[in-house]
Design a protein around this motif. Structure first.
Motif, PDB file in Angstrom:
ATOM      1  N   CYS A 192       0.810  -1.321  -0.008  1.00 19.45           N
ATOM      2  CA  CYS A 192      -0.115   0.177  -0.091  1.00 19.45           C
ATOM      3  C   CYS A 192       0.853   1.195   0.101  1.00 19.45           C
ATOM      4  O   CYS A 192       0.653   2.316  -0.705  1.00 19.45           O
ATOM      5  N   HIS A 193       1.833   1.211   0.678  1.00 23.01           N
ATOM      6  CA  HIS A 193       2.984   2.333   0.601  1.00 23.01           C
ATOM      7  C   HIS A 193       3.472   2.793  -0.545  1.00 23.01           C
ATOM      8  O   HIS A 193       3.464   3.749  -1.022  1.00 23.01           O
ATOM      9  N   TYR A 194       3.736   1.528  -1.277  1.00 18.29           N
ATOM     10  CA  TYR A 194       4.249   1.836  -2.852  1.00 18.29           C
ATOM     11  C   TYR A 194       3.116   2.319  -3.690  1.00 18.29           C
ATOM     12  O   TYR A 194       3.211   3.122  -4.546  1.00 18.29           O
ATOM     13  N   ILE A 195       2.118   1.693  -3.551  1.00 20.54           N
ATOM     14  CA  ILE A 195       0.896   2.077  -4.307  1.00 20.54           C
ATOM     15  C   ILE A 195       0.355   3.521  -4.123  1.00 20.54           C
ATOM     16  O   ILE A 195       0.292   4.260  -5.004  1.00 20.54           O
ATOM     17  N   VAL A 196       0.268   4.070  -2.858  1.00 17.06           N
ATOM     18  CA  VAL A 196      -0.205   5.568  -2.599  1.00 17.06           C
ATOM     19  C   VAL A 196       0.903   6.210  -3.103  1.00 17.06           C
ATOM     20  O   VAL A 196       0.443   7.435  -3.261  1.00 17.06           O
ATOM     21  N   HIS A 197       2.128   6.033  -3.142  1.00 16.31           N
ATOM     22  CA  HIS A 197       3.124   6.915  -3.845  1.00 16.31           C
ATOM     23  C   HIS A 197       3.247   6.832  -5.103  1.00 16.31           C
ATOM     24  O   HIS A 197       4.486   7.265  -5.626  1.00 16.31           O
ATOM     25  N   GLY A 198       2.454   5.972  -5.690  1.00 19.14           N
ATOM     26  CA  GLY A 198       2.805   5.713  -7.436  1.00 19.14           C
ATOM     27  C   GLY A 198       4.113   5.117  -7.618  1.00 19.14           C
ATOM     28  O   GLY A 198       4.639   5.467  -8.815  1.00 19.14           O
ATOM     29  N   GLY A 199       4.580   4.290  -6.843  1.00 15.16           N
ATOM     30  CA  GLY A 199       6.100   3.475  -7.244  1.00 15.16           C
ATOM     31  C   GLY A 199       7.049   4.486  -7.094  1.00 15.16           C
ATOM     32  O   GLY A 199       7.930   3.999  -7.431  1.00 15.16           O
ATOM     33  N   PHE A 200       6.720   5.833  -6.559  1.00 15.40           N
ATOM     34  CA  PHE A 200       8.196   6.729  -6.245  1.00 15.40           C
ATOM     35  C   PHE A 200       8.677   7.051  -7.752  1.00 15.40           C
ATOM     36  O   PHE A 200       9.962   7.534  -7.852  1.00 15.40           O
ATOM     37  N   PHE A 201       7.705   7.173  -8.642  1.00 17.31           N
ATOM     38  CA  PHE A 201       8.260   7.388 -10.116  1.00 17.31           C
ATOM     39  C   PHE A 201       8.241   8.966 -10.112  1.00 17.31           C
ATOM     40  O   PHE A 201       7.095   9.471  -9.803  1.00 17.31           O
ATOM     41  N   GLU A 202       9.061   9.472 -11.279  1.00 14.72           N
ATOM     42  CA  GLU A 202       8.751  10.811 -11.425  1.00 14.72           C
ATOM     43  C   GLU A 202       7.662  11.253 -12.409  1.00 14.72           C
ATOM     44  O   GLU A 202       7.196  12.358 -12.401  1.00 14.72           O
ATOM     45  N   LYS A 203       7.143  10.321 -13.141  1.00 13.76           N
ATOM     46  CA  LYS A 203       5.944  10.525 -14.348  1.00 13.76           C
ATOM     47  C   LYS A 203       5.306   9.132 -14.210  1.00 13.76           C
ATOM     48  O   LYS A 203       5.991   8.105 -13.925  1.00 13.76           O
ATOM     49  N   ASP A 204       4.005   9.175 -14.412  1.00 13.87           N
ATOM     50  CA  ASP A 204       3.059   8.042 -14.515  1.00 13.87           C
ATOM     51  C   ASP A 204       3.480   6.683 -15.325  1.00 13.87           C
ATOM     52  O   ASP A 204       3.471   5.608 -14.802  1.00 13.87           O
ATOM     53  N   ASP A 205       4.158   7.341 -16.560  1.00 21.35           N
ATOM     54  CA  ASP A 205       4.465   5.990 -17.511  1.00 21.35           C
ATOM     55  C   ASP A 205       5.905   5.929 -17.300  1.00 21.35           C
ATOM     56  O   ASP A 205       6.405   5.655 -18.653  1.00 21.35           O
ATOM     57  N   GLN A 206       6.729   6.303 -16.446  1.00 24.57           N
ATOM     58  CA  GLN A 206       8.479   6.152 -16.471  1.00 24.57           C
ATOM     59  C   GLN A 206       8.958   5.127 -17.006  1.00 24.57           C
ATOM     60  O   GLN A 206       9.846   5.342 -17.844  1.00 24.57           O
ATOM     61  N   LEU A 207       8.610   3.991 -16.787  1.00 18.20           N
ATOM     62  CA  LEU A 207       9.159   2.498 -17.031  1.00 18.20           C
ATOM     63  C   LEU A 207       8.976   2.432 -18.572  1.00 18.20           C
ATOM     64  O   LEU A 207       9.898   2.071 -19.189  1.00 18.20           O
ATOM     65  N   LEU A 208       7.801   2.657 -19.095  1.00 22.53           N
ATOM     66  CA  LEU A 208       7.499   2.614 -20.686  1.00 22.53           C
ATOM     67  C   LEU A 208       8.085   3.517 -21.327  1.00 22.53           C
ATOM     68  O   LEU A 208       8.615   3.393 -22.328  1.00 22.53           O
ATOM     69  N   ALA A 209       8.243   4.982 -20.828  1.00 23.44           N
ATOM     70  CA  ALA A 209       8.681   5.941 -21.561  1.00 23.44           C
ATOM     71  C   ALA A 209      10.202   5.599 -21.705  1.00 23.44           C
ATOM     72  O   ALA A 209      11.003   6.060 -22.416  1.00 23.44           O
ATOM     73  N   ASP A 210      11.130   5.189 -20.644  1.00 19.93           N
ATOM     74  CA  ASP A 210      12.378   4.735 -20.627  1.00 19.93           C
ATOM     75  C   ASP A 210      12.823   3.533 -21.187  1.00 19.93           C
ATOM     76  O   ASP A 210      13.992   3.159 -21.182  1.00 19.93           O
ATOM     77  N   VAL A 211      12.025   2.798 -21.883  1.00 23.85           N
ATOM     78  CA  VAL A 211      12.239   1.260 -22.326  1.00 23.85           C
ATOM     79  C   VAL A 211      13.558   1.286 -23.424  1.00 23.85           C
ATOM     80  O   VAL A 211      14.100   0.257 -23.482  1.00 23.85           O
ATOM     81  N   ASP A 212      13.562   2.540 -24.234  1.00 26.01           N
ATOM     82  CA  ASP A 212      14.810   2.339 -25.096  1.00 26.01           C
ATOM     83  C   ASP A 212      16.035   2.085 -24.484  1.00 26.01           C
ATOM     84  O   ASP A 212      17.023   1.784 -25.201  1.00 26.01           O
ATOM     85  N   LYS A 213      16.330   2.443 -23.131  1.00 22.36           N
ATOM     86  CA  LYS A 213      17.616   2.081 -22.462  1.00 22.36           C
ATOM     87  C   LYS A 213      17.864   0.746 -22.270  1.00 22.36           C
ATOM     88  O   LYS A 213      18.932   0.354 -22.142  1.00 22.36           O
ATOM     89  N   ILE A 214      16.777  -0.282 -22.513  1.00 15.73           N
ATOM     90  CA  ILE A 214      17.047  -1.739 -22.091  1.00 15.73           C
ATOM     91  C   ILE A 214      16.509  -2.598 -23.431  1.00 15.73           C
ATOM     92  O   ILE A 214      16.829  -3.856 -23.489  1.00 15.73           O
ATOM     93  N   ARG A 215      16.449  -1.997 -24.853  1.00 13.86           N
ATOM     94  CA  ARG A 215      15.978  -2.590 -25.799  1.00 13.86           C
ATOM     95  C   ARG A 215      17.021  -3.525 -26.356  1.00 13.86           C
ATOM     96  O   ARG A 215      16.635  -4.282 -27.226  1.00 13.86           O
ATOM     97  N   HIS A 216      18.015  -3.357 -25.912  1.00 12.49           N
ATOM     98  CA  HIS A 216      19.324  -4.232 -26.678  1.00 12.49           C
ATOM     99  C   HIS A 216      19.403  -5.485 -25.678  1.00 12.49           C
ATOM    100  O   HIS A 216      20.251  -6.407 -25.756  1.00 12.49           O
TER     101      HIS A 216
END
Length: 322
Positions: free
Chosen positions: A238-262
């Motif tokens: 619940c701590h992680y959920i109420v803080h949105g995973g502590f990400f800077e923006k809502d779709d951060q992991l999807l937006a930064d996926v180019d960093k790992i596509r290799h």
């Protein structure tokens, strides 16, 4: 048309750790870790679900012990890590840093990273932060903590499929506060009233355990009776959920996926996953087309469902010698 039912591959044999310990990662926290399998083998780290779920002996058995050096770690406040259920200094980025500290302590240059559900979130976050340290990714039940995913699970969405279980879930919350169930649960789970904390922790956990498989699993429901575990799981999640995973923006992991596509990657997703609906995995697949993507047609969220288990074992075998 014949209905095809997935069959489960057998897991690798049960094994015992050859090494375990506690790693001090902050002034507050120590995290438990263990190693099993081949001491000089291909290193793989298993990132558990939750957050707050902790590891179990079964988690070792996805990996061929003759080939893999298998590392398990209980994240901050979870499992055998101390202090239990501690929310201070407990964020996604603290956990990413802990994984790096453990890698350095164990003298590992690069490793395979395996994560399911919340473990997939943490695996992606770690890989996007330290891509040079990741040989391959094995991801299951994709979860990125976007607001729509959190509302689906804990407010309005999954409730349409399990209205009976949802009624039990919301019972500890007065009707006037049910417009924000996440916030209402968080206030009670962190309010200091031990009786209320336990009541809410059990309701929170029972809800998620009920909807985690295509067919309800009594063993999952049994977890609700483990008082220490249920408080760790519910409070930290619940701590992680109420803080949105502590990400800077809502779709951060999807937006930064180019960093790992290799990075060689396998994604396994149950078609009927109610906890982490396939929409998120599909978005990751579209953003990361290089990854091998498997939809299990007769599975929900659990890694124990036959088709999912088999696909995960296949993926672990695929990266044995990478």
């Amino acid at each position: 048309m014949a209905v095809v039912t997935s069959k489960a591959r057998a897991m690798y044999p049960d094994i015992e750790p050859y090494d375990n310990g506690m790693l001090k990662v902050s002034e507050i926290h120590q995290v438990y870790y263990e190693q099993s399998g081949n001491k000089t083998g291909n290193p793989v780290i298993f990132l558990h679900w939750g957050p707050g779920g902790g590891t179990s002996p079964r988690d070792r058995t996805y990996f061929d012990p003759k080939v893999y050096r298998i590392i398990l770690m209980d994240q901050r406040g979870a499992g055998k890590s101390t202090p239990a259920a501690e929310l201070r200094e407990n964020t996604t980025w603290d956990l990413v840093a802990d994984i790096e500290k453990l890698r350095e302590k164990l003298g590992i240059k690069r490793w395979v990273v395996f994560g399911g559900s919340w473990g997939s979130t943490l695996a992606i976050a770690y890989a996007e932060t330290h891509p040079e340290r990741v040989k391959a990714l094995i991801l299951r039940g994709i979860f990125t903590l976007r607001r729509r995913e959190l509302l689906w699970l804990n407010q309005d969405g999954a409730s349409s499929f399990f209205p009976d279980a949802f009624e039990d879930y919301v019972k500890p919350i007065p009707e006037a506060e049910r417009c924000d169930l996440i916030g209402a649960f968080y206030r009670r789970l962190t309010g200091g009233d031990k009786k209320v904390e336990l009541e809410c922790a059990k309701a929170w956990t029972k809800w998620e355990m009920t909807i985690s498989r295509l067919y309800v699993d009594p063993q999952y429901l049994d977890l609700v009776e483990d008082v220490n575990w249920v408080l760790q799981f519910a409070k930290i999640e619940c701590h992680y959920i109420v803080h949105g995973g502590f990400f800077e923006k809502d779709d951060q992991l999807l937006a930064d996926v180019d960093k790992i596509r290799h990075i060689p990657t396998t994604i396994v997703q149950g078609r009927y996953d109610i906890v982490c609906p396939m929409d998120t995995a599909w978005k990751l697949h579209r953003a990361f087309p290089e990854a091998e993507f498997h939809i299990v047609p007769d599975a929900g969220h659990s890694e124990k469902e036959p088709g999912t288990q088999s696909r995960l074992l296949d993926a672990c075998d695929k990266y044995k010698n990478i």
